[in-house]
Design a protein around this motif. Structure first.
Motif, mmCIF file in Angstrom:
data_model
loop_
_atom_site.group_PDB
_atom_site.id
_atom_site.type_symbol
_atom_site.label_atom_id
_atom_site.label_comp_id
_atom_site.label_asym_id
_atom_site.label_seq_id
_atom_site.Cartn_x
_atom_site.Cartn_y
_atom_site.Cartn_z
ATOM 1 N N THR A 173 69.859 70.810 96.121
ATOM 2 C CA THR A 173 70.293 71.745 95.049
ATOM 3 C C THR A 173 71.784 71.923 94.697
ATOM 4 O O THR A 173 72.613 71.456 95.426
ATOM 5 C CB THR A 173 69.201 72.981 95.255
ATOM 6 N N VAL A 174 71.946 72.763 93.893
ATOM 7 C CA VAL A 174 73.491 73.193 93.625
ATOM 8 C C VAL A 174 73.581 74.549 93.914
ATOM 9 O O VAL A 174 73.143 75.397 93.290
ATOM 10 C CB VAL A 174 73.845 72.656 92.310
ATOM 11 N N PRO A 175 74.270 75.003 94.961
ATOM 12 C CA PRO A 175 75.059 74.404 96.093
ATOM 13 C C PRO A 175 74.007 73.763 96.663
ATOM 14 O O PRO A 175 72.876 74.215 97.116
ATOM 15 C CB PRO A 175 75.969 75.329 96.545
ATOM 16 N N ASN A 176 74.236 72.506 97.746
ATOM 17 C CA ASN A 176 73.404 71.859 98.623
ATOM 18 C C ASN A 176 73.348 73.098 99.751
ATOM 19 O O ASN A 176 74.184 73.726 100.065
ATOM 20 C CB ASN A 176 74.264 70.793 99.138
ATOM 21 N N ALA A 177 71.948 73.146 100.333
ATOM 22 C CA ALA A 177 71.695 73.811 101.208
ATOM 23 C C ALA A 177 72.396 73.351 102.640
ATOM 24 O O ALA A 177 71.676 72.696 103.368
ATOM 25 C CB ALA A 177 70.151 74.073 101.278
ATOM 26 N N LEU A 178 73.534 73.635 102.854
ATOM 27 C CA LEU A 178 74.273 73.093 103.955
ATOM 28 C C LEU A 178 74.831 74.238 104.946
ATOM 29 O O LEU A 178 75.270 74.111 105.946
ATOM 30 C CB LEU A 178 75.568 72.465 103.534
#
Length: 445
Positions: A95-100
């Protein structure tokens, strides 16, 4: 006490079909047996002539929230899922932002707790730069760690061999991989861009994202998992070439390396690009018909363990762009059960196999706490199917926010009449019966 009594069900569960009643109390299956009686205040559904299945567990979806909510939201796609008999999902981190980070992952759980009609879990994402954050993931409350060993959105291509080696060595939990070799895909793309330019037909997609790209990457993932005894799950297999990587000689619960196939890779093949074009453009690509037949055979002999969707909606405007600009992915989460029940009608699968691969196997593979089976003491995630009433997919009944489906105009032989999520009747005969969110899944690890 909240009570629901299902009478005269043809229960499909644990490789058998039997007629019985099911009593649900406070979210759990309290009793299964003949001639159960209703106490005052019990909601009763007479399911005579209908099949009762465990709710489908879809271990791979893209619900686009946060950041891509013009395509979909967790709320909109969870409703579509429930209407299709999918009671639980595991959503991807691109997703945006990436789930990092753990905080970004927690943010997605908070959205689902407010808006998801289905039960939910979310994968933690991996990049070349966040290994320490990934290793903090709680195996009890998160379904797994997702690695894109091929291109993805944002910062999620993991191509650093050192990072991959450390991840596979140190991961405290299941790693799920998207396997396509990036160098192979890029070289193929350059070749076909030179040949066709901007007027490239969608039918070249399986040539760009070809068998070699899949096999190179999945072989690397398996080699790393074997080296480190990692719990590896390879997502959306598409080729006959990769099937030798998987074992069918041991029970699923003992496997360290598992795999899945998605409904669209069983349903469509490369001939369908002429009719549907970018509608069925997805990664990994839908390929030639012989791969489809090989995947089905591997599903039946247990080299492939799970059936999922990889639901990945885009707007019609986005999909209508020329091939190189059109994004990959198609909406599927409302229809996977109906698709596989069509295979039952055609004699390609049995009802028991559908339940095993879409309900039992995801629960066992991910060690989900008390879901995926119709058992006393388990959460009541249940689906009623009418085998005598057809369903035609149309604009009027598509629930995806994107509003389209590559299955439009197709008539299925069955209808999903009721869906029960964690003991709550969520869907009945085309109507949603509650706005009560599903539950966060837990894992016995």
């Amino acid at each position: 006490m909240n009570r629901l009594l299902l009478l005269n069900c043809k229960i499909v569960n644990e490789n058998q079909v039997r007629v019985a009643d099911v009593l649900v109390e406070n979210g759990l299956i309290a009793q299964i047996g003949p001639t159960l009686s209703a106490q005052p205040g019990t909601q009763v559904i007479d399911a005579r002539g209908q099949y009762l299945l465990p709710g489908i567990i879809d271990d791979q979806v893209h619900f686009r929230e946060p950041g891509l909510t013009h395509k979909a939201t967790i709320g909109s796609e969870a409703r579509a899922a429930v209407a299709g008999g999918v009671t639980s999902f595991m959503e991807m981190p691109n997703t945006v932002p990436n789930a990092l980070t753990q905080q970004l992952l927690a943010d997605k759980y908070a959205i689902a707790a407010r808006t998801s009609l289905a039960n939910y879990s979310f994968f933690m994402g991996v990049s070349n730069h966040n290994l320490d954050e990934v290793l903090r993931t709680d195996p009890r409350t998160v379904c797994g760690i997702k690695v894109f060993m091929g291109s993805s959105t944002g910062d999620m291509l993991v191509d650093d061999e050192h990072v991959l080696n450390e991840l596979f060595r140190d991961s405290p939990m299941l790693i799920a991989t998207h396997c396509e070799d990036e160098a192979t895909v890029r070289a193929n793309a350059e070749r076909y861009r030179a040949e066709y330019g901007n007027d490239t037909p969608a039918r070249i997609h399986p040539l760009v994202r070809n068998e070699e790209a899949c096999l190179r990457s999945s072989s690397l993932a398996v080699e790393l998992a074997r080296r480190h005894n990692t719990r590896l799950h390879i997502l959306h297999l598409t080729t006959a070439d990769e099937l030798h990587l998987f074992d069918n000689t041991i029970p699923l619960t003992d496997k360290r390396i598992t795999s899945e196939v998605c409904v669209h890779h069983l349903w469509f093949d490369s001939r369908d690009y002429e009719r549907l074009g970018n509608q069925i453009k997805c990664n990994p690509a839908i390929k030639d018909a012989h791969h489809k037949e090989a995947l089905l055979a591997a599903l039946l002999d247990d080299r492939l363990d799970i059936i999922a969707t990889d639901h990945a909606p885009h707007t019609w405007t986005e999909k209508s762009q020329p091939y190189w600009q059109a994004p990959s992915g198609l909406p599927l989460v409302q229809h996977p059960l109906l698709m596989m029940l069509e295979f039952v009608r055609q004699g390609k699968l049995t009802l028991e196999t559908v339940v095993r691969k879409m309900c039992h196997a995801p629960a066992d593979c991910f060690q989900i706490d008390r879901r995926g089976y119709i058992r006393e003491g388990y959460w009541a995630d249940l689906v009623l199917v009418d085998p005598d009433t057809p369903t035609t997919v149309s604009k009027q009944n598509i629930l995806y926010q994107c509003g389209w489906s590559p299955l439009e105009g197709h008539t299925f032989s069955n209808t999903i009449t009721h869906t029960i999520v964690s003991g709550t009747l969520a869907y009945q005969n085309g109507q949603f019966m509650t706005d009560q969110p599903g539950q966060r899944m837990l894992f016995n690890r």
